[in-house]
Write a protein that holds these residues in place. Sequence first.
Motif, short mmCIF file in Angstrom:
data_model
loop_
_atom_site.label_atom_id
_atom_site.label_comp_id
_atom_site.label_asym_id
_atom_site.label_seq_id
_atom_site.Cartn_x
_atom_site.Cartn_y
_atom_site.Cartn_z
N THR A 1 0.86 -1.18 0.00
CA THR A 1 0.00 0.00 0.00
C THR A 1 0.90 1.23 0.00
O THR A 1 2.12 1.13 0.26
CB THR A 1 -0.90 0.04 1.25
OG1 THR A 1 -0.06 0.18 2.41
CG2 THR A 1 -1.76 -1.22 1.37
N GLU B 1 0.93 3.52 2.25
CA GLU B 1 1.42 3.70 3.61
C GLU B 1 2.58 2.76 3.93
O GLU B 1 3.55 3.17 4.58
CB GLU B 1 0.28 3.51 4.61
CG GLU B 1 -0.79 4.59 4.55
CD GLU B 1 -1.79 4.43 3.41
OE1 GLU B 1 -2.56 5.39 3.18
OE2 GLU B 1 -1.80 3.38 2.74
N GLU B 2 2.50 1.53 3.46
CA GLU B 2 3.59 0.57 3.69
C GLU B 2 4.86 1.01 2.98
O GLU B 2 5.96 0.97 3.55
CB GLU B 2 3.19 -0.82 3.21
CG GLU B 2 2.13 -1.50 4.04
CD GLU B 2 1.60 -2.77 3.40
OE1 GLU B 2 1.17 -3.65 4.17
OE2 GLU B 2 1.58 -2.89 2.16
N ALA C 1 6.35 4.09 4.68
CA ALA C 1 6.99 3.73 5.96
C ALA C 1 8.35 3.09 5.72
O ALA C 1 9.34 3.41 6.41
CB ALA C 1 6.09 2.80 6.76
N CYS D 1 5.26 4.85 -4.78
CA CYS D 1 4.45 5.86 -4.10
C CYS D 1 3.92 6.89 -5.10
O CYS D 1 2.74 7.25 -5.06
CB CYS D 1 5.25 6.57 -3.01
SG CYS D 1 5.55 5.57 -1.54
#
Length: 84
Positions: free
Chosen positions: A10, A12-13, A16, A49
Amino acid sequence: MGKKSIQNMTFEEALAELEELSSRMGQGGLSLNDSVDAYARGVELSRHCRKLLNTAQRKIQQLDGELSDLTENNLKSDSNDVRF
């Protein structure tokens, strides 16, 4: 266990992990080979991203267009209903 495939992450993953890589590289202590590998993975994470952000932006633009069309059609039908 190996690293998760970037294509399956995702936003967010991926973000991070990109932040984690940036932190590890900023602390130093990585060998040259590890630094190059981390940089290469960071580039791929960044591309992923960007791709996900572009997809989300296109979806939002499409929805905005649909909302504008609905609003415009409602205004036209409302103005047709007005009688003096």
